[in-house]
Design a protein around this motif. Sequence first.
Motif, PDB file in Angstrom:
ATOM      1  N   THR A 227     -16.898   7.501 -29.019  1.00 13.77           N
ATOM      2  CA  THR A 227     -16.617   9.574 -28.886  1.00 13.77           C
ATOM      3  C   THR A 227     -15.472   9.815 -29.614  1.00 13.77           C
ATOM      4  N   SER A 228     -14.052   8.925 -29.600  1.00 14.14           N
ATOM      5  CA  SER A 228     -12.831   9.522 -30.612  1.00 14.14           C
ATOM      6  C   SER A 228     -12.241   8.594 -30.989  1.00 14.14           C
ATOM      7  N   ASP A 229     -12.687   8.988 -32.379  1.00 11.25           N
ATOM      8  CA  ASP A 229     -11.854   7.665 -33.845  1.00 11.25           C
ATOM      9  C   ASP A 229     -10.266   7.833 -33.641  1.00 11.25           C
ATOM     10  N   TYR A 230      -9.092   8.874 -32.302  1.00 12.28           N
ATOM     11  CA  TYR A 230      -7.678   8.621 -32.472  1.00 12.28           C
ATOM     12  C   TYR A 230      -8.076   7.482 -30.960  1.00 12.28           C
ATOM     13  N   GLU A 231      -6.601   6.869 -31.974  1.00 13.26           N
ATOM     14  CA  GLU A 231      -6.542   5.490 -31.237  1.00 13.26           C
ATOM     15  C   GLU A 231      -4.516   5.635 -31.253  1.00 13.26           C
ATOM     16  N   PHE A 232      -5.041   4.734 -29.769  1.00 11.16           N
ATOM     17  CA  PHE A 232      -3.019   5.112 -29.391  1.00 11.16           C
ATOM     18  C   PHE A 232      -2.537   3.609 -29.730  1.00 11.16           C
ATOM     19  N   SER A 233      -1.550   3.674 -29.856  1.00  7.11           N
ATOM     20  CA  SER A 233      -0.428   2.277 -30.152  1.00  7.11           C
ATOM     21  C   SER A 233      -1.142   1.197 -29.740  1.00  7.11           C
ATOM     22  N   ASN A 234      -1.321   1.309 -28.247  1.00  2.67           N
ATOM     23  CA  ASN A 234      -1.798   0.248 -27.639  1.00  2.67           C
ATOM     24  C   ASN A 234      -3.239   0.281 -27.476  1.00  2.67           C
ATOM     25  N   GLY A 235      -3.270   0.431 -28.897  1.00  3.26           N
ATOM     26  CA  GLY A 235      -5.284   0.435 -28.507  1.00  3.26           C
ATOM     27  C   GLY A 235      -6.347   0.847 -27.961  1.00  3.26           C
ATOM     28  N   CYS A 236      -5.866   1.701 -26.805  1.00  6.03           N
ATOM     29  CA  CYS A 236      -7.195   2.184 -26.475  1.00  6.03           C
ATOM     30  C   CYS A 236      -7.059   3.147 -27.021  1.00  6.03           C
ATOM     31  N   HIS A 237      -8.075   4.521 -26.562  1.00 11.65           N
ATOM     32  CA  HIS A 237      -8.824   5.452 -26.996  1.00 11.65           C
ATOM     33  C   HIS A 237      -9.332   6.138 -26.262  1.00 11.65           C
ATOM     34  N   SER A 238      -8.812   6.334 -24.830  1.00 14.89           N
ATOM     35  CA  SER A 238      -9.148   7.239 -23.615  1.00 14.89           C
ATOM     36  C   SER A 238      -7.803   7.859 -24.043  1.00 14.89           C
ATOM     37  N   PRO A 239      -7.731   9.405 -22.882  1.00  6.45           N
ATOM     38  CA  PRO A 239      -6.557   9.858 -23.372  1.00  6.45           C
ATOM     39  C   PRO A 239      -5.301   9.429 -22.491  1.00  6.45           C
ATOM     40  N   PRO A 240      -4.749   9.486 -22.449  1.00 10.03           N
ATOM     41  CA  PRO A 240      -3.420   9.338 -21.264  1.00 10.03           C
ATOM     42  C   PRO A 240      -3.563   8.848 -19.369  1.00 10.03           C
ATOM     43  N   TRP A 241      -4.213  10.409 -19.923  1.00 11.11           N
ATOM     44  CA  TRP A 241      -4.816  10.726 -18.596  1.00 11.11           C
ATOM     45  C   TRP A 241      -5.596   9.592 -17.557  1.00 11.11           C
ATOM     46  N   ARG A 242      -6.572   9.603 -18.435  1.00 13.06           N
ATOM     47  CA  ARG A 242      -7.844   8.863 -18.282  1.00 13.06           C
ATOM     48  C   ARG A 242      -6.863   7.436 -18.211  1.00 13.06           C
ATOM     49  N   GLN A 243      -6.224   6.580 -19.244  1.00 13.84           N
ATOM     50  CA  GLN A 243      -6.148   5.416 -19.124  1.00 13.84           C
ATOM     51  C   GLN A 243      -5.366   4.452 -17.903  1.00 13.84           C
ATOM     52  N   VAL A 244      -4.114   5.864 -16.910  1.00 18.76           N
ATOM     53  CA  VAL A 244      -3.860   5.217 -15.969  1.00 18.76           C
ATOM     54  C   VAL A 244      -5.165   5.090 -15.146  1.00 18.76           C
ATOM     55  N   HIS A 245      -6.438   5.402 -15.071  1.00 18.60           N
ATOM     56  CA  HIS A 245      -7.665   4.690 -14.232  1.00 18.60           C
ATOM     57  C   HIS A 245      -8.218   3.091 -14.719  1.00 18.60           C
ATOM     58  N   GLY A 246      -6.790   2.506 -16.038  1.00 19.33           N
ATOM     59  CA  GLY A 246      -7.353   1.437 -16.299  1.00 19.33           C
ATOM     60  C   GLY A 246      -9.049   1.560 -18.063  1.00 19.33           C
ATOM     61  N   GLU A 247      -9.435   2.426 -18.035  1.00 25.97           N
ATOM     62  CA  GLU A 247      -9.765   2.819 -19.153  1.00 25.97           C
ATOM     63  C   GLU A 247      -9.448   3.335 -20.515  1.00 25.97           C
ATOM     64  N   ILE A 248     -10.246   1.948 -21.071  1.00 25.79           N
ATOM     65  CA  ILE A 248      -9.829   1.685 -22.778  1.00 25.79           C
ATOM     66  C   ILE A 248     -10.564   2.791 -23.296  1.00 25.79           C
ATOM     67  N   CYS A 249     -12.282   2.844 -24.035  1.00 22.77           N
ATOM     68  CA  CYS A 249     -12.578   3.865 -24.617  1.00 22.77           C
ATOM     69  C   CYS A 249     -14.397   4.422 -23.789  1.00 22.77           C
ATOM     70  N   TYR A 250     -14.548   5.382 -24.628  1.00 20.66           N
ATOM     71  CA  TYR A 250     -15.680   5.719 -24.394  1.00 20.66           C
ATOM     72  C   TYR A 250     -16.577   5.761 -25.799  1.00 20.66           C
ATOM     73  N   LEU A 251     -18.028   5.062 -25.680  1.00 24.72           N
ATOM     74  CA  LEU A 251     -19.071   4.814 -26.053  1.00 24.72           C
ATOM     75  C   LEU A 251     -20.019   5.725 -26.152  1.00 24.72           C
ATOM     76  N   LEU A 252     -20.904   6.702 -27.633  1.00 23.57           N
ATOM     77  CA  LEU A 252     -22.148   6.608 -27.502  1.00 23.57           C
ATOM     78  C   LEU A 252     -22.682   5.791 -28.315  1.00 23.57           C
ATOM     79  N   ILE A 253     -23.799   5.018 -27.381  1.00 25.87           N
ATOM     80  CA  ILE A 253     -24.815   4.340 -28.102  1.00 25.87           C
ATOM     81  C   ILE A 253     -26.025   4.641 -27.380  1.00 25.87           C
ATOM     82  N   THR A 254     -26.571   4.937 -28.803  1.00 24.88           N
ATOM     83  CA  THR A 254     -28.113   4.926 -29.357  1.00 24.88           C
ATOM     84  C   THR A 254     -28.682   3.247 -29.501  1.00 24.88           C
ATOM     85  N   PRO A 255     -29.789   3.039 -28.684  1.00 25.48           N
ATOM     86  CA  PRO A 255     -30.739   1.538 -28.232  1.00 25.48           C
ATOM     87  C   PRO A 255     -31.909   1.772 -29.350  1.00 25.48           C
ATOM     88  N   HIS A 256     -32.816   1.341 -29.509  1.00 25.99           N
ATOM     89  CA  HIS A 256     -33.674   1.455 -30.474  1.00 25.99           C
ATOM     90  C   HIS A 256     -34.730   1.625 -28.931  1.00 25.99           C
TER      91      HIS A 256
END
Length: 1065
Positions: A227-256
């Motif tokens: 959902t965001s191409d912004y990559e932090f130096s620690n490899g996370c794509h989630s914003p810092p205030w969500r990183q403290v929850h242990g969240e790494i990234c958010y993905l938009l997935i389109t299956p068939h």
Amino acid sequence: MGVALARAAQWTSAGSGAGRLEITPLNEALLNDIIKYVEPFSSRHPEEAEFVFREPLEWKTNLEPSAFGSGYDISDSTVKSEDADKDGNPLFFLSSSTVTIRSFGQLSRFLHIAGDKKLKETQACLEANRDPLSRILGAGLATVEGEDTSMLRLLDKMRQNEDQEAEVKLKIFLLLQQLDMQLLNSSLKHISQEVRVSPTAVKNEINLIRRFCKDEDKSVLKSIEYTSDYEFSNGCHSPPWRQVHGEICYLLITPHDREPFCVTYSTSGAFINSGKMKDKDEINYERQSQVYKDLITLLKAESAQFAENITKQDFIYFEDPPVAQTIQHVDVVEAEEPSQNQWSNEYPEKKAPEKTRNPLVKSKTNKAKLEPSLKWKNLTLNGHQETSITSKDERPADKKDGSKEPKTAKPTSAESKKRAFIVTPGHRRSSALKSKTSGAKSEEFSESSTESEEDEEQPERRPEPGNTDLPSEYWHIQKLVKFLKGGNQTATVIALCSMRDLNLAHETCQLAIRDVGGLEVLINLLDTEEIKCKIGALKILKEISHNSQIRTAIADLGGLQTMVKILDCQDKDLKCLAAETIANVAKFRRARRTVRQHGGIKRLVGLLDCVPMTSTNLTPEQEKDIEVARCGALALWSCSKSRRNKDAIRRAGGIPLLARLLKSPHSNMLIPVVGTLQECASEPSYRLAIKTEKMIEDLVKNLNSENQELQMHCARAIFKCAEDSETRDLVRQYGGLQPLAMLLGKSDNKELLAAVTGAIWKCSISRDNVTKFQEYKVIETLVTFLSDQPEEVLINGVGALGECGQEPANRAIIRKCGGINPLVHLLTSTNQALLVNVTRAVGACASDPDNMAVIDRLDGVRLLWSLLKNPHPDVQASAAWAICPCIENAKDAGEMVRSFVGGLELIVNLLKSEHKEVLASVCAAITNIAKDEENLAVITDHGVVPLLSALTNTTDDKLRRHLAEAIAHCCTWGNNRVAFGEANAVAPLVRYLKSSDPTVHRATAQALYQLSEDANNCITMHENGVVKLLIDMVGSADAVLQEAAAGCIANIRRLALANEKARYG
């Protein structure tokens, strides 16, 4: 349960406020185990289920009143249990979505009623009550770190028959400990099976899946995008205030085979979230599925076609995924400590230009920009020629080249120049930046509002280069520091002794030690193994740390961390010196925070454990232990100005130890102990503990001490604790009121006078105490303090007079002693707290007609009315309450009120306030104003009817009472009865009759009687069931209520008869 919550549960402190439980499988398992234990508690342990908690468990609930059935008294927005404690408080109470529970039996019933919401309710309960043990059994049995002696104290109380409920408490304590062990064992099993996911592993897995994604039949998915191409130096794509929850990234997935969905990938695994919020480009982070160990497992469960293609391996390899370009940021700012999360400790260093791939992604600029990094690491200012503070790894005492070094630090002259501590303007700028960046961790760094605001960066005086007018001590200290830097062990000890012979209390010597680099050398010496060098260095640091600039410099150099470590050593002299130096340095926020974060609070509490204070024939070793305890109490006193440190002292088991030290006969021990207690008494948990640990008796006893400083701290502790009615009674029972009255004679000591008047103010809230104060002539003495005194004395003294003035006899005493004039004069002050107390005191005095004549002559009512314009709601409310008795007792009240230009319009407009206390007081004032017909006509023209009608849906009983009285009096003018009916004020008033407050019933019945003079209002009342409610009140012992209820029923009946007569003839 407290140990498991503190150690096993996974907490986060993201954002402001208290920490929250993370959404992890481990936490869910813990919550389910707690639910399984508590829900059947009533049937398994019926006796313990009836035990009433010391403090109720309180939290915000999502359950509605309609969810509750039999066994509960349910009104519009409140629910309370039929069962109550011995004081009449319901064991269960729900109001405005806040639930209060006082027993395990009610807790068990609540979980049963919650049904499928019980997991969320349990989570909310534990988040709001981080240490449930302390609320259930009292602060004396709270969860503590290290050795827990609470069970031993409970057994002692059982043997001595001090606590009637001690046996039940012990059973509950053992049951909760058993639950703790079960939860800890369960969490260990989970942790042993749990594999934490890293950002690198997540990135590799997503890149692998991307290679097999395309909008073709032979692909596993149509697409998978961040959902965001912004990559932090620690490899996370989630914003810092969500990183403290242990969240790494958010993905938009389109299956068939289904609609696109949004996935959160965290350290615990992957789960589906709520997706994009409606009309916003933001994600709703709430979890909507179970947590899967990885993304492939989630996709197999959520997409049948993905699972089928993966199983059959029927897919095609496509091109490699694109690699995001990164832009380096420039590090220019240091911060004080690492973040709590292993990936949020480094803030953005690289940034990819973002492309709007989907509606969830916000467009951002591609422009490379140099900006400060919030990276938590040491500061290096390249390009500046100032000398910086070196770390301990660079100190000579830490050399690792294998060469033999003496135990003391022996820097070379070159190293001395390199290490010399010189705080430059550049360094001060960086310090300012540090304080700004700490806002990102505001909760971790928050301190109590009561602490001093001492500036950490004091203005500095530096010697001008080449200045030959410096005092001789400066050059002498410079030579001694050179010896400290380059001498051997013997030379170091001699140099330290020589430095101690100087006048270290003089600011010139203190700043000279800092200016020539002596502070860093002294702190380096604390890392050596030589006891004599450590003692010498600490003795000097203890003396010079009384200077605020030196304190800041010691904190900057990491001296506090070293001193905290020294508290663990075996040498008791070192412990004493380290604790005393910490007591001096911890005068500002950052220093107190450093002590807490490096385990200093727990160590300092440990120093308090010594032989009982009543022991006689002490050995020299025991006397030394007592001295160590005294120094530990001094340090805790300085640290206790922080709210977080107060909590840390309690958790470390400091309350029982302080209670034991309070028995000491020595004032030098009692002053820091009572000082710590009075600082901590601002917290409700401490006030309860001071009462339950029987410390009030010792505080009262020490009021008779010869030491005025000790008397002052005891009075301040009583001032804070006397908010509780039981504590006020204990002060009287232990004979504390007479010493307080006698201490008023020491008016030269203004700090003592402020503390004593404060204690008298709070104690005088109880009427029995006021009677005693009358005997001791306290009121006459307080009147003499109404002028030429510091503001704190005025606030407390006037507050005490306001409470004493509630008794009719005391109002005359205030007038005869000449107290009315200075009280009215104080109405012109600007201090908010003083104005609140003065208006209350004037209002109390105005209840006496003779006093009112004096107030009117001094133009006091006009001054009170002008305070309605004050911006502070507390002042507005207090002024409005004071106006009520003034109107009641003035000779020509109607004319007096009309003489205030714009006064009536002003008070009517206050009905638009959002503060309930202001609204209640203004309604009370309008009740009195409306007794005059001309004034009633004026306020009607100003729109009082629609404004009063708009307030009728309130659930606050105090406001209900005064609102109903105001409506009753306003009905007597013109067409107001009809206007209230048209404004829909009648139906809500009927609901007031269901209140538990008899004064609300009385006022409401009077209002309904007045409104029932209009036929349409009678119809509305009848439709809302007023007759049944009023019939019960006709038999009331209150004559006014009885008459009003009967009159309203009579009006409704007359209308019904007239209707029947018109219909049937």
